[in-house]
Design a protein around this motif. Structure first.
Motif, mmCIF file in Angstrom:
data_model
loop_
_atom_site.group_PDB
_atom_site.id
_atom_site.type_symbol
_atom_site.label_atom_id
_atom_site.label_comp_id
_atom_site.label_asym_id
_atom_site.label_seq_id
_atom_site.Cartn_x
_atom_site.Cartn_y
_atom_site.Cartn_z
ATOM 1 N N GLY A 169 3.598 4.364 14.918
ATOM 2 C CA GLY A 169 3.543 5.695 15.531
ATOM 3 C C GLY A 169 3.171 6.778 14.536
ATOM 4 N N LYS A 170 2.476 6.397 13.465
ATOM 5 C CA LYS A 170 2.056 7.361 12.460
ATOM 6 C C LYS A 170 0.626 7.814 12.741
ATOM 7 C CE LYS A 170 5.002 5.561 8.732
ATOM 8 N NZ LYS A 170 5.029 5.046 7.337
ATOM 9 N N PRO A 184 -9.896 -0.691 6.594
ATOM 10 C CA PRO A 184 -9.446 0.562 7.200
ATOM 11 C C PRO A 184 -8.933 0.381 8.629
ATOM 12 C CG PRO A 184 -11.460 0.934 5.972
ATOM 13 C CD PRO A 184 -11.241 -0.549 5.994
ATOM 14 N N ALA A 185 -9.583 -0.480 9.401
ATOM 15 C CA ALA A 185 -9.144 -0.722 10.778
ATOM 16 C C ALA A 185 -7.777 -1.407 10.788
ATOM 17 C CB ALA A 185 -10.171 -1.580 11.513
ATOM 18 N N TYR A 186 -7.548 -2.277 9.823
ATOM 19 C CA TYR A 186 -6.275 -2.981 9.747
ATOM 20 C C TYR A 186 -5.151 -2.008 9.425
ATOM 21 C CZ TYR A 186 -3.590 -7.332 9.314
ATOM 22 O OH TYR A 186 -2.706 -8.368 9.523
ATOM 23 N N VAL A 187 -5.408 -1.103 8.478
ATOM 24 C CA VAL A 187 -4.407 -0.091 8.131
ATOM 25 C C VAL A 187 -4.129 0.813 9.331
ATOM 26 C CG1 VAL A 187 -3.978 1.961 6.713
ATOM 27 C CG2 VAL A 187 -4.876 -0.124 5.653
ATOM 28 N N SER A 188 -5.181 1.154 10.065
ATOM 29 C CA SER A 188 -5.002 1.980 11.271
ATOM 30 C C SER A 188 -4.125 1.266 12.290
ATOM 31 C CB SER A 188 -6.362 2.316 11.891
ATOM 32 O OG SER A 188 -7.112 3.147 11.029
ATOM 33 N N ARG A 189 -4.273 -0.038 12.366
ATOM 34 C CA ARG A 189 -3.457 -0.828 13.294
ATOM 35 C C ARG A 189 -1.983 -0.773 12.889
ATOM 36 N NH1 ARG A 189 -4.610 -7.237 14.561
ATOM 37 N NH2 ARG A 189 -3.408 -7.368 16.512
ATOM 38 N N VAL A 190 -1.725 -0.824 11.587
ATOM 39 C CA VAL A 190 -0.345 -0.716 11.083
ATOM 40 C C VAL A 190 0.218 0.665 11.433
ATOM 41 C CG1 VAL A 190 1.099 -0.646 9.022
ATOM 42 C CG2 VAL A 190 -0.685 -2.377 9.217
ATOM 43 N N ARG A 191 -0.551 1.695 11.160
ATOM 44 C CA ARG A 191 -0.094 3.055 11.417
ATOM 45 C C ARG A 191 0.179 3.270 12.907
ATOM 46 N NH1 ARG A 191 -0.485 6.168 6.911
ATOM 47 N NH2 ARG A 191 -0.156 8.053 8.149
ATOM 48 N N ALA A 192 -0.651 2.676 13.745
ATOM 49 C CA ALA A 192 -0.446 2.805 15.190
ATOM 50 C C ALA A 192 0.855 2.115 15.624
ATOM 51 C CB ALA A 192 -1.641 2.208 15.952
ATOM 52 N N LEU A 198 0.836 -1.196 0.000
ATOM 53 C CA LEU A 198 0.000 0.000 0.000
ATOM 54 C C LEU A 198 0.876 1.253 0.000
ATOM 55 C CD1 LEU A 198 -2.765 -1.165 2.491
ATOM 56 C CD2 LEU A 198 -3.073 -0.652 0.059
ATOM 57 N N PRO A 199 0.509 2.257 -0.768
ATOM 58 C CA PRO A 199 1.348 3.463 -0.889
ATOM 59 C C PRO A 199 1.605 4.173 0.434
ATOM 60 C CG PRO A 199 -0.313 3.407 -2.624
ATOM 61 C CD PRO A 199 -0.664 2.310 -1.668
ATOM 62 N N ASP A 200 2.863 4.503 0.666
ATOM 63 C CA ASP A 200 3.294 5.336 1.788
ATOM 64 C C ASP A 200 2.793 4.826 3.142
ATOM 65 O OD1 ASP A 200 4.757 7.479 2.780
ATOM 66 O OD2 ASP A 200 3.025 8.824 2.785
ATOM 67 N N LEU A 201 2.803 3.512 3.327
ATOM 68 C CA LEU A 201 2.389 2.944 4.612
ATOM 69 C C LEU A 201 3.596 2.341 5.322
ATOM 70 C CD1 LEU A 201 0.076 2.335 6.559
ATOM 71 C CD2 LEU A 201 -0.296 0.172 5.328
ATOM 72 N N LYS A 220 9.006 -3.544 12.515
ATOM 73 C CA LYS A 220 8.175 -3.037 13.615
ATOM 74 C C LYS A 220 6.757 -3.594 13.532
ATOM 75 C CE LYS A 220 10.425 1.392 14.675
ATOM 76 N NZ LYS A 220 10.242 2.871 14.649
ATOM 77 N N VAL A 221 6.202 -3.585 12.330
ATOM 78 C CA VAL A 221 4.844 -4.101 12.148
ATOM 79 C C VAL A 221 4.811 -5.610 12.374
ATOM 80 C CG1 VAL A 221 2.946 -4.380 10.499
ATOM 81 C CG2 VAL A 221 4.200 -2.219 10.614
ATOM 82 N N ARG A 222 5.824 -6.303 11.883
ATOM 83 C CA ARG A 222 5.928 -7.757 12.113
ATOM 84 C C ARG A 222 5.909 -8.053 13.603
ATOM 85 N NH1 ARG A 222 9.675 -10.517 12.119
ATOM 86 N NH2 ARG A 222 8.709 -12.533 11.780
ATOM 87 N N ASP A 223 6.771 -7.363 14.342
ATOM 88 C CA ASP A 223 6.907 -7.635 15.767
ATOM 89 C C ASP A 223 5.651 -7.246 16.542
ATOM 90 O OD1 ASP A 223 9.444 -8.512 15.202
ATOM 91 O OD2 ASP A 223 10.456 -6.704 15.910
ATOM 92 N N ALA A 224 4.979 -6.200 16.077
ATOM 93 C CA ALA A 224 3.806 -5.713 16.795
ATOM 94 C C ALA A 224 2.635 -6.692 16.711
ATOM 95 C CB ALA A 224 3.391 -4.349 16.251
ATOM 96 N N PHE A 225 2.348 -7.204 15.517
ATOM 97 C CA PHE A 225 1.200 -8.108 15.395
ATOM 98 C C PHE A 225 1.168 -8.907 14.094
ATOM 99 C CE2 PHE A 225 -0.213 -4.340 13.140
ATOM 100 C CZ PHE A 225 -0.973 -4.829 12.091
ATOM 101 N N TRP A 226 1.804 -8.393 13.047
ATOM 102 C CA TRP A 226 1.569 -8.946 11.724
ATOM 103 C C TRP A 226 2.115 -10.365 11.575
ATOM 104 C CZ3 TRP A 226 4.427 -10.176 7.203
ATOM 105 C CH2 TRP A 226 3.673 -10.252 6.033
ATOM 106 N N ALA A 227 3.272 -10.656 12.156
ATOM 107 C CA ALA A 227 3.855 -11.999 12.023
ATOM 108 C C ALA A 227 2.913 -13.065 12.593
ATOM 109 C CB ALA A 227 5.210 -12.065 12.720
ATOM 110 N N LYS A 228 2.360 -12.792 13.769
ATOM 111 C CA LYS A 228 1.439 -13.757 14.378
ATOM 112 C C LYS A 228 0.146 -13.868 13.572
ATOM 113 C CE LYS A 228 3.078 -13.339 19.155
ATOM 114 N NZ LYS A 228 2.729 -12.941 20.550
#
Length: 342
Positions: A338-339, A327-335, A108-111, A120-128
């Motif tokens: 720290g964006k 949209p909620a998933y993208v918000s989770r990535v941004r969080a 996704l553009p600029d994410l 960071k995203v992997r460690d936060a939740f995405w890998a699991k």
């Protein structure tokens, strides 16, 4: 007691002793084939090529892995594990993004803009989260992960402004980049790695989005001399998978030994990532190619809503079809990064 009778009793004693051993104590010999994608010059190839030695050493030779890049097509490398055609594979998430959009979150553009943000995203939740998807949809267990060198655009003529994209026929490898290219007025083309060089030579395409390391090793720069970093779909993750039933059938100690070896591989994959990228760039410079990076103003322009919205809209639509809130998933990535919320 005769010598023959004594030998018979001794042999019987050995059989009984073996039967008395715990199940895992009897050496288990396992031969596994792992399918991979042709990816010269990238950390992906170096890491997957090291799997046989790492696994053999960790298991004291009880597990032998054979690596092959010719058994199945790249697009089938994950489904081959699910269907039992291959016990193992090293699959690219991006190739599955049309079916499961969470596999292509980094397109996704600029994410997610670089390897540090990806981790960071992997460690936060995405890998699991993705490990669960591999399990449920592909019947596979994730043993290790890594990422291709960052994506760059190799083109025959310079593409240094948003307007330069218009009418360019560009090879892309994921649906979100295709949507963004359409919005820019370019003509995205799906094409296998083996077709790229002849397509460039014949003028079928004007440029290629691919890994910096792969493009460098394939010497795409001999024809497409403009090597540009636009930050478009910059990361392409990969995962080493094993069929879930195959994994469950192994002795517990073998699974632990293999997992330890794969943990080491994953650490090396991320630890050597930047070195592979730099080596590729240095080699191109040695041949007179000066890689170009889009300035901040141009990056901002290309990620403006008029060009990026199409990519997000298509991703959100597919997310709804699959059954999750895009949209909620993208918000989770941004969080996680720290964006601010978009």
């Amino acid at each position: 007691m005769t010598t023959r009778l004594a030998a018979r009793f001794a042999a019987m004693a050995m059989v009984l002793a073996a039967l008395a051993l715990p199940a895992g104590a009897i050496a288990q010999k396992i031969d596994l084939t792992m399918g991979i994608i042709v990816s010269p010059g990238d950390a992906y190839s170096a890491m997957t090529a090291s799997v046989p030695e790492r696994v053999a050493k960790a298991t004291n030779g009880r597990v032998q892995v054979t690596v092959s890049d010719s058994l199945v097509a790249p697009a089938q490398i994950a489904s081959a594990v699910r269907d039992g055609r291959l016990p193992m594979s090293a699959a690219l998430h991006t190739y599955l993004a049309a079916d499961e959009p969470r596999m292509g979150i980094f397109n996704l553009p600029d994410l997610i803009n670089n390897i540090e943000e990806y981790q960071k995203v992997r460690d936060a939740f995405w890998a699991k989260d993705v490990a669960r998807i591999w399990d449920e949809k592909w019947g596979a267990v994730v043993l290790a992960e890594g990422a291709w060198c960052p994506t760059r655009l190799f083109s025959k003529t310079p593409i240094h402004t948003v307007d330069d994209f218009k009418n360019k026929r560009l090879r892309v490898h994921n649906p979100q980049t295709a949507a963004q290219m359409n919005a820019l007025g370019a003509k995205p083309v799906a094409m296998s790695m083996l077709e790229i060089m002849p397509a460039l030579e014949r003028g079928v395409i004007d440029g290629v989005f691919t890994s910096t390391c792969v493009g460098g090793a394939m010497e795409l720069w001999r024809i497409a001399k403009n090597v540009q970093d636009w930050g478009i779909g910059p990361i392409t993750g990969w995962a080493i998978l094993v069929n879930k039933a195959e994994w469950a059938g192994m002795a517990a100690d073998v699974r632990q030994q293999m997992q330890t070896a794969m943990d080491g591989l994953q650490k090396d994959a991320f630890g050597t990532y930047n070195a592979f990228v730099q080596a590729a760039l240095d080699n191109m410079k040695k041949h007179g190619i000066e890689p170009w990076t889009a300035p901040e103003a141009e990056r901002k322009a290309i990620n403006a809503a008029q060009y990026s919205k199409a990519a997000y809209d298509s991703w959100y639509a597919r997310a709804k079809e699959v059954g999750f809130d895009g949209p909620a998933y993208v918000s989770r990535v941004r969080a996680a990064l720290g964006k601010p919320a978009s």
